[in-house]
Motif scaffolding. Sequence first.
Motif, PDB file in Angstrom:
ATOM      1  N   UNK A  58       7.033 -88.540 -50.921  1.00 42.33           N
ATOM      2  CA  UNK A  58       6.785 -87.404 -50.033  1.00 42.33           C
ATOM      3  C   UNK A  58       7.196 -87.737 -48.598  1.00 42.33           C
ATOM      4  N   UNK A  59       7.069 -88.978 -48.207  1.00 42.32           N
ATOM      5  CA  UNK A  59       7.488 -89.357 -46.856  1.00 42.32           C
ATOM      6  C   UNK A  59       9.019 -89.221 -46.706  1.00 42.32           C
ATOM      7  N   UNK A  60       9.787 -89.606 -47.753  1.00 47.07           N
ATOM      8  CA  UNK A  60      11.242 -89.458 -47.686  1.00 47.07           C
ATOM      9  C   UNK A  60      11.648 -87.986 -47.662  1.00 47.07           C
ATOM     10  N   UNK A  61      10.974 -87.194 -48.496  1.00 43.21           N
ATOM     11  CA  UNK A  61      11.295 -85.772 -48.530  1.00 43.21           C
ATOM     12  C   UNK A  61      10.928 -85.094 -47.216  1.00 43.21           C
ATOM     13  N   UNK A  62       9.862 -85.543 -46.626  1.00 44.65           N
ATOM     14  CA  UNK A  62       9.478 -84.969 -45.334  1.00 44.65           C
ATOM     15  C   UNK A  62      10.496 -85.334 -44.257  1.00 44.65           C
TER      16      UNK A  62
ATOM     17  N   UNK B  54      13.617 -85.823 -44.735  1.00 44.31           N
ATOM     18  CA  UNK B  54      14.833 -85.043 -44.970  1.00 44.31           C
ATOM     19  C   UNK B  54      14.608 -83.557 -44.765  1.00 44.31           C
ATOM     20  N   UNK B  55      13.372 -83.150 -44.524  1.00 44.38           N
ATOM     21  CA  UNK B  55      13.063 -81.746 -44.260  1.00 44.38           C
ATOM     22  C   UNK B  55      12.857 -80.901 -45.495  1.00 44.38           C
ATOM     23  N   UNK B  56      12.567 -81.542 -46.644  1.00 45.18           N
ATOM     24  CA  UNK B  56      12.393 -80.783 -47.886  1.00 45.18           C
ATOM     25  C   UNK B  56      10.924 -80.399 -48.154  1.00 45.18           C
TER      26      UNK B  56
ATOM     27  N   UNK C 143       2.127 -81.277 -47.353  1.00 47.87           N
ATOM     28  CA  UNK C 143       2.370 -82.010 -48.598  1.00 47.87           C
ATOM     29  C   UNK C 143       2.363 -83.514 -48.343  1.00 47.87           C
ATOM     30  N   UNK C 144       2.964 -83.938 -47.226  1.00 46.48           N
ATOM     31  CA  UNK C 144       2.935 -85.363 -46.913  1.00 46.48           C
ATOM     32  C   UNK C 144       1.504 -85.857 -46.689  1.00 46.48           C
ATOM     33  N   UNK C 145       0.685 -85.079 -45.946  1.00 42.21           N
ATOM     34  CA  UNK C 145      -0.705 -85.480 -45.672  1.00 42.21           C
ATOM     35  C   UNK C 145      -1.534 -85.484 -46.949  1.00 42.21           C
ATOM     36  N   UNK C 146      -1.241 -84.571 -47.853  1.00 41.18           N
ATOM     37  CA  UNK C 146      -1.959 -84.520 -49.134  1.00 41.18           C
ATOM     38  C   UNK C 146      -1.700 -85.796 -49.943  1.00 41.18           C
ATOM     39  N   UNK C 147      -0.468 -86.238 -49.934  1.00 41.11           N
ATOM     40  CA  UNK C 147      -0.122 -87.477 -50.639  1.00 41.11           C
ATOM     41  C   UNK C 147      -0.791 -88.679 -49.979  1.00 41.11           C
ATOM     42  N   UNK C 148      -0.862 -88.665 -48.645  1.00 37.99           N
ATOM     43  CA  UNK C 148      -1.530 -89.749 -47.931  1.00 37.99           C
ATOM     44  C   UNK C 148      -3.017 -89.797 -48.281  1.00 37.99           C
ATOM     45  N   UNK C 149      -3.671 -88.633 -48.353  1.00 36.68           N
ATOM     46  CA  UNK C 149      -5.095 -88.586 -48.689  1.00 36.68           C
ATOM     47  C   UNK C 149      -5.340 -89.069 -50.112  1.00 36.68           C
TER      48      UNK C 149
END
Length: 319
Positions: free
Chosen positions: A124-128, A130-132, A137-143
Amino acid sequence: MRIRSIAAAGLLGVVAACGEPAPSRLQGYAEGEFVLVGAPSAGKLLTLRVERGQQVRVGQALFTLERIIEQGAAAEAQARVQAAESRLANLAAARRAPEIDALRQQVAAAQAALALSEATLRQQQRLFADGFVSVARRDEAQAARDRDAAQLAAAQAQLRSATQSVGRAQEIEAARAELDAARAAEAQARNRYDDKSLAAPADSLVADTYFRVGEWVPAGAPVVSLLPPQNIKLRFFVAEPQLGRVRVGDAVSATCDGCSAPIAARVSFVSPKAEYTPPVIYSRESRAKLVFLVEARPAAADATRLHPGQPVEIALGTP
């Protein structure tokens, strides 16, 4: 005090005149030190097992007060002790092998979940970047990754607690303290229960009883009065000229009406104060009117021949 006054007055009559020879026998009387037996807490008198004039042996039951409340408190305290013992035994016992295996499986599951959530977070960090995907979504994955890391730490802590007794030392010590407190409370409750049923502290004569069955007995009020034979003593008076002949530990003998033989005793107390002192300056004549209280104790076997208040005649020295 009346008996003492009569005895001292009789002695003074004998030695009142200066120059008269000292009497060969001294007037006195027997006295008893009664033991008053009562319960420290109040209650209704349930049973009275003795009566006046009865001889009782040491340990013989005297009376019992109602103790329903004390019985319930003792049972509750005993149950608390049993619960504390079970808790301590459970903490001190080693975990069973199946339980430890289950904890290891929980650790393994938590490690797998954490590995997955970490991989998801990196994706999710890579997709974030790249702007996808959005920030949410990135914060959800971090949690999710943080949650799985916390679950792994908790599982590992449980496994360490199960396999290492050192980690549970404080908890076990607290359980021991709880057990000690429960046992102390049980002992207090048992003492309060036992204090409602009293027994004779020594071989004694039941001198009196003060309550009937069914009556309410206040806290500390005596229910039975006992007279052990060793608590019977002789009291007599010695005139001032004879005082030097009397010392603690000296032998004396007593005779009384109806006594078949003299009663041997030993002086246990000599009063340091004179009694019945006349209001005059001391002179040789007035000193003969001063008397001093003396107490002597016979052997327990001989004391049973005496009764409190009984007049006696005392001879200094052995008969």
